[in-house]
Design an enzyme around this catalytic site. Structure first.
Site, mmCIF file in Angstrom:
data_model
loop_
_atom_site.group_PDB
_atom_site.id
_atom_site.type_symbol
_atom_site.label_atom_id
_atom_site.label_comp_id
_atom_site.label_asym_id
_atom_site.label_seq_id
_atom_site.Cartn_x
_atom_site.Cartn_y
_atom_site.Cartn_z
ATOM 1 N N CYS A 138 0.795 -1.228 0.000
ATOM 2 C CA CYS A 138 0.000 0.000 0.000
ATOM 3 C C CYS A 138 0.831 1.285 0.000
ATOM 4 C CB CYS A 138 -0.965 -0.015 1.184
ATOM 5 S SG CYS A 138 -1.956 -1.522 1.221
ATOM 6 N N HIS A 180 -2.647 8.056 6.287
ATOM 7 C CA HIS A 180 -2.937 6.765 5.663
ATOM 8 C C HIS A 180 -4.334 6.309 6.096
ATOM 9 C CE1 HIS A 180 -1.994 3.137 3.540
ATOM 10 N NE2 HIS A 180 -2.048 2.372 4.610
ATOM 11 N N HIS A 218 -9.850 1.883 0.443
ATOM 12 C CA HIS A 218 -8.405 1.732 0.403
ATOM 13 C C HIS A 218 -8.030 1.111 -0.940
ATOM 14 C CE1 HIS A 218 -4.346 1.213 1.218
ATOM 15 N NE2 HIS A 218 -4.365 0.374 2.241
#
Length: 397
Positions: free
Chosen positions: A159, A292, A327
């Site tokens: 990620c 994040h 996400h």
């Protein structure tokens, strides 16, 4: 050395242009919904995702691809966003300067592999789709769509992938190896990722709630975004408008666990400190942080501790934009780079949606309203499995 950003392109669950994404962020229009039109899944109607409501055929038509193409969905999204970034940078000849592509993905062409896996040994005609499985194939498809003849490489660090792609592009320019680099990331939803993350028990059946005491987990999404980075030489010779500067970046790996961040946020702490050092600024210079903020119990606690370690009692306004898009894995840092630049351009802090209760372990909490504020410097965090943590700093021209 500051690196100029001259173009942006994006497609996500909240829009297929930069303008559409900005309007959705400003108007609190979320793209989280039930899985509808990409593939069948046992999780349909149970898990919420950030799905782009365009079929592969629609995306291929937008790219004017022939019917015989073997682009995966990840490649389709990436090629579309990269082309939009190049258009936004007003580049008519992509090879006029020494130009490269650094593209990030974690899923690669998994969607095509899933569709044709069982036919592979029986029907030779489907083998062209299996060859699109590789992550590097995605990058080369994007380069072909752009007509790019220069350097092409792929980064896959979960990620934080797109953040590392952006950093690598900046280093290639700073070292004089390239004059221009197209950087970013792309990932499509697939059964593999949905089932995998569900096995980790970090998916939510409700809208994700970053930094909330009662957060349940993340919503997976799909997206692609690319930035055009250009050297001072190109800017001077073309007299081009600069959207923002990449003024700092840092990467650190605490190697704490394959899928979990350390409790004290060591990797995140080190990445942010390195980014500040690269930018040669103090923490007090940061006006806003696009965190994040995945809404998983582990990530938000770890990132929160890291923020408190870096900024002390004066943590700037911060928010996660993942309640809008989900996400998006390897694309996350790229779409959030676009959002960070939009925040700078419009002097807006985007709200952290769905937040209700402050986390007991932290003394900080996210900004939950659309806030007008003079912004000159924005920090964007992205953390990946294996402890690979990255931080980017963007500043106004």
């Amino acid at each position: 050395m500051k690196i100029a950003i001259t173009g942006m392109g994006i497609i996500s669950a909240i829009g297929s242009t930069v303008a559409e994404n900005f309007a959705a962020l400003k108007n609190k229009e979320v793209g989280i919904s039930n899985l509808e039109n990409i593939f069948n899944s046992v999780h349909k109607g149970v898990l919420k995702v950030g799905e782009i409501k365009l079929s592969d055929n629609a995306l291929a038509a937008m790219l004017k691809l022939p019917e015989t193409h073997n682009f995966s969905r990840t490649s389709l999204l990436g090629a579309y966003a990269a082309k939009k970034a190049v258009e936004n940078a007003n580049i008519s000849d992509i090879n006029a300067y020494a130009t490269g592509l650094v593209s990030a993905t974690s899923v690669g062409g998994m969607d095509k592999t899933e569709q044709h896996f069982y036919q592979y040994f029986e029907d030779p005609s489907v083998r062209k789709f299996i060859t699109s499985h590789d992550a590097g194939d995605v990058s080369h498809k994007i380069a072909d769509a752009l007509g790019l003849k220069g350097m092409v490489t792929t980064i896959s660090t979960a990620c934080s992938s797109a953040a590392n792609a952006i950093m690598m592009g900046a280093r290639l320019i700073a070292s004089g190896q390239l004059d221009r680099v197209i950087v970013g990331g792309t990932d499509a939803l697939s059964k593999f990722t949905i089932n995998g993350f569900n096995t980790l028990m970090i998916l939510s059946d409700t809208y994700n709630t970053p930094f909330d005491e009662n957060r349940k987990g993340l919503n997976l999404g799909e997206a692609a975004a690319y930035l055009v980075l250009e050297s001072d030489k190109v800017i001077k010779e073309t007299n081009k408008e600069v959207l923002a500067y990449l003024s700092g970046y840092g990467n650190a790996n605490d190697a704490y666990h394959q899928t979990a961040s350390s409790a004290n946020g060591e990797g995140a702490f080190l990445a942010m400190k390195k980014a500040l050092q690269t930018a040669n600024i103090s923490s007090s210079t940061i006006d806003y942080i696009n965190v994040h903020g995945t809404a998983t119990p582990n990530n938000d606690l770890s990132e929160g501790h890291a923020l408190q370690r870096v900024f002390g009692t004066t943590v700037p306004h911060f928010s996660s934009t993942k309640p809008y898009t989900g996400h998006t894995l390897a694309a996350a840092a790229a779409i959030e780079a676009v959002y960070s630049i939009l925040a700078l351009q419009h002097n807006l802090v985007f709200p952290n949606l769905n937040f209700k209760n402050k986390m007991e372990e932290l003394y900080i909490q996210p900004t939950t309203v659309l806030l007008e504020k003079e912004l000159n410097t924005v920090l964007s965090n992205s953390f990946g499995f294996g402890g690979n943590c990255s931080a980017l700093i963007f500043s106004k021209p």
